[in-house]
Design an enzyme around this catalytic site. Sequence first.
Site, mmCIF file in Angstrom:
data_model
loop_
_atom_site.group_PDB
_atom_site.id
_atom_site.type_symbol
_atom_site.label_atom_id
_atom_site.label_comp_id
_atom_site.label_asym_id
_atom_site.label_seq_id
_atom_site.Cartn_x
_atom_site.Cartn_y
_atom_site.Cartn_z
ATOM 1 N N HIS A 179 65.128 27.512 18.604
ATOM 2 C CA HIS A 179 63.991 26.081 18.448
ATOM 3 C C HIS A 179 62.822 26.835 17.110
ATOM 4 O O HIS A 179 63.471 28.303 18.780
ATOM 5 C CB HIS A 179 63.747 25.164 18.738
ATOM 6 C CG HIS A 179 62.628 23.948 18.947
ATOM 7 N ND1 HIS A 179 61.703 23.569 18.560
ATOM 8 C CD2 HIS A 179 63.631 23.274 17.629
ATOM 9 C CE1 HIS A 179 60.954 23.071 18.166
ATOM 10 N NE2 HIS A 179 62.178 22.417 17.658
ATOM 11 N N ASP A 184 65.604 26.235 27.371
ATOM 12 C CA ASP A 184 65.310 25.876 26.958
ATOM 13 C C ASP A 184 66.697 24.585 27.407
ATOM 14 O O ASP A 184 67.301 24.705 26.261
ATOM 15 C CB ASP A 184 64.950 26.050 25.515
ATOM 16 C CG ASP A 184 64.951 24.948 24.564
ATOM 17 O OD1 ASP A 184 65.073 23.556 25.118
ATOM 18 O OD2 ASP A 184 64.387 25.133 23.113
ATOM 19 N N GLN A 203 67.949 20.134 24.344
ATOM 20 C CA GLN A 203 68.899 19.017 23.893
ATOM 21 C C GLN A 203 69.427 18.225 25.326
ATOM 22 O O GLN A 203 70.722 17.420 25.228
ATOM 23 C CB GLN A 203 69.346 19.350 22.859
ATOM 24 C CG GLN A 203 68.707 19.388 21.669
ATOM 25 C CD GLN A 203 68.250 18.346 20.932
ATOM 26 O OE1 GLN A 203 68.674 17.058 21.064
ATOM 27 N NE2 GLN A 203 66.937 17.986 20.424
ATOM 28 N N LYS A 231 62.545 13.078 24.473
ATOM 29 C CA LYS A 231 64.044 12.823 24.416
ATOM 30 C C LYS A 231 64.566 12.455 25.293
ATOM 31 O O LYS A 231 66.064 12.748 25.152
ATOM 32 C CB LYS A 231 64.487 14.258 23.871
ATOM 33 C CG LYS A 231 64.108 15.293 23.369
ATOM 34 C CD LYS A 231 64.582 16.420 22.704
ATOM 35 C CE LYS A 231 63.271 17.214 21.888
ATOM 36 N NZ LYS A 231 62.926 16.400 20.498
ATOM 37 N N CYS A 290 62.951 22.342 12.702
ATOM 38 C CA CYS A 290 62.273 23.466 13.166
ATOM 39 C C CYS A 290 63.686 24.584 14.140
ATOM 40 O O CYS A 290 63.572 25.311 14.690
ATOM 41 C CB CYS A 290 61.758 23.138 14.298
ATOM 42 S SG CYS A 290 60.579 21.875 14.263
HETATM 43 N N1 C6P Z 1 63.737 19.226 18.712
HETATM 44 C C1 C6P Z 1 64.425 18.054 17.207
HETATM 45 O O1 C6P Z 1 64.598 16.906 15.702
HETATM 46 P P1 C6P Z 1 59.245 19.177 21.888
HETATM 47 O O2 C6P Z 1 59.244 18.977 20.416
HETATM 48 O O3 C6P Z 1 58.175 20.630 22.392
HETATM 49 O O4 C6P Z 1 59.100 17.644 22.812
HETATM 50 O O5 C6P Z 1 60.173 20.341 21.840
HETATM 51 C C2 C6P Z 1 60.590 21.138 21.268
HETATM 52 C C3 C6P Z 1 61.970 21.946 21.318
HETATM 53 C C4 C6P Z 1 62.651 22.651 21.820
HETATM 54 N N2 C6P Z 1 63.744 22.707 21.987
HETATM 55 C C5 C6P Z 1 64.934 22.916 21.166
HETATM 56 C C6 C6P Z 1 66.180 22.824 21.194
HETATM 57 C C7 C6P Z 1 64.073 20.880 20.798
HETATM 58 O O6 C6P Z 1 65.598 20.439 20.055
HETATM 59 C C8 C6P Z 1 63.209 20.950 20.412
HETATM 60 C C9 C6P Z 1 62.655 19.705 19.594
HETATM 61 C C10 C6P Z 1 63.292 18.110 17.729
HETATM 62 O O7 C6P Z 1 65.679 18.822 17.110
HETATM 63 C C11 C6P Z 1 61.917 17.991 17.147
HETATM 64 S S1 C6P Z 1 62.018 19.315 16.193
#
Ligand code: C6P
Length: 413
Positions: A127, A205, A208, A231, A369
């Site tokens: 991401h 990270d 997910q 999430k 992203c």
């Molecule tokens: N992915 C998706 O629709 P934040 O925005 O900080 O809560 O999470 C960022 C992020 C980081 N790593 C992974 C693997 C992610 O999937 C995400 C967020 C969302 O896939 C929003 S782009």
Amino acid sequence: MFTKTFDVQSIRADFPILHQLHHADVPLTYLDNAASTQKPQAVIHALSDYYSRYNANVHRGIHKLSEEATAAYEGARKKLQKFIHAKSYREILFTSGTTEGINLVAQTWGRANLQAGDLVILTEMEHHSNIVPWQILAAEKGFNLRYLPILPDGTLDLGVYEALLRDHPVKLVSLVHGSNVLGTINPIETIITQAHARGARVLVDAAQTAPHLPLDVQALDVDFLAFSGHKMLGPTGIGVLYGKRALLEAMPPWMGGGDMIAEVRLEGSTWNELPYKFEAGTPHIAGAIVLGHAVDYLHQVGIDAIHAHVEALTQYALEKLRAFPRLTIYGDAPKRGGVAAFSLAGIHAHDLAQLLDQEGIAVRAGHHCTQPLHRKLDLAATTRASFYLYNTFEEVDRLIRALEKISHVFERG
Ligand code: C6P
């Protein structure tokens, strides 16, 4: 075939948002959980309960409300500690989300430990939040970035990983646990063991995977792990960064301000103990407390049960989608999370998402992203359905029926 024993209807009853018509005449089918999940009544109630009964600043006041808010805030930290099996509550830092967690590591540990000549390994499926912070720092410090390639089935090329570890001064491996596009669950156990054998640190990270995979940071021996509350049934604006205590102790603070100091003099300041050293200013008190309630809910249902349900739904969806004419699914890893990104020939990803929305089905379209990943796949965008504990097999069938309808209209047109 697929187990359908999970009591999804009683779970759905806990989520008020799911019981509405999406447009005038179609029920809502929410399949955008990888972007953000819906909240159960217990979580919604916890938020209003905090603001109605014991809203106050934490760690500061000596009045009853502040004591209550502080106890709930620190209680939430302990729930999160247990959730990922951290050794100490001092290793749990509240952040605004995964993005902030990774930026914190880059700007503190990274700034102090990475220099010209060092290598940081990322992957092609990251991401943006696990690419850009390292690019910013690399431009300033002069260390190198290398991205592990993805094989045709959507898994990482671990041969390249081993070669990089063997031949270069690798200081950090920072990678996603579960891809938000390919669904791939990366073998972080092996990746961590191999990195440690070469003296490199590992950041995972878990944005997910934390929502549906049991995580044990001690068993993994991971150095840093970041995830987001929204999430996993919690509110937006709150997340967790786990860091090994010895690393956090040695790291300089990131933001300066109230609460993160031991003493401030005009000549200089000293830092508070962990975790407060990394929580400058008034934190997101409500967010942390409510995330604690989300974790309670996840425990009540059972993370293993949630994982089994998400896995069964995803396999069911993938089987149906694979049989769908002119549809391409991205990612074919043997271990995968609850996402299915796809394209339907002749229909732009955004148009497809919009047409599905008219059928009551909320999915996401775009690059999610992950522009480098999409570039690698030679795609501008994909449409993505993602599943969670309240989704049903019926909803997957609804998605397939809607795709059939859309597909027929396009064929006729
Ligand atoms: N992915 C998706 O629709 P934040 O925005 O900080 O809560 O999470 C960022 C992020 C980081 N790593 C992974 C693997 C992610 O999937 C995400 C967020 C969302 O896939 C929003 S782009």
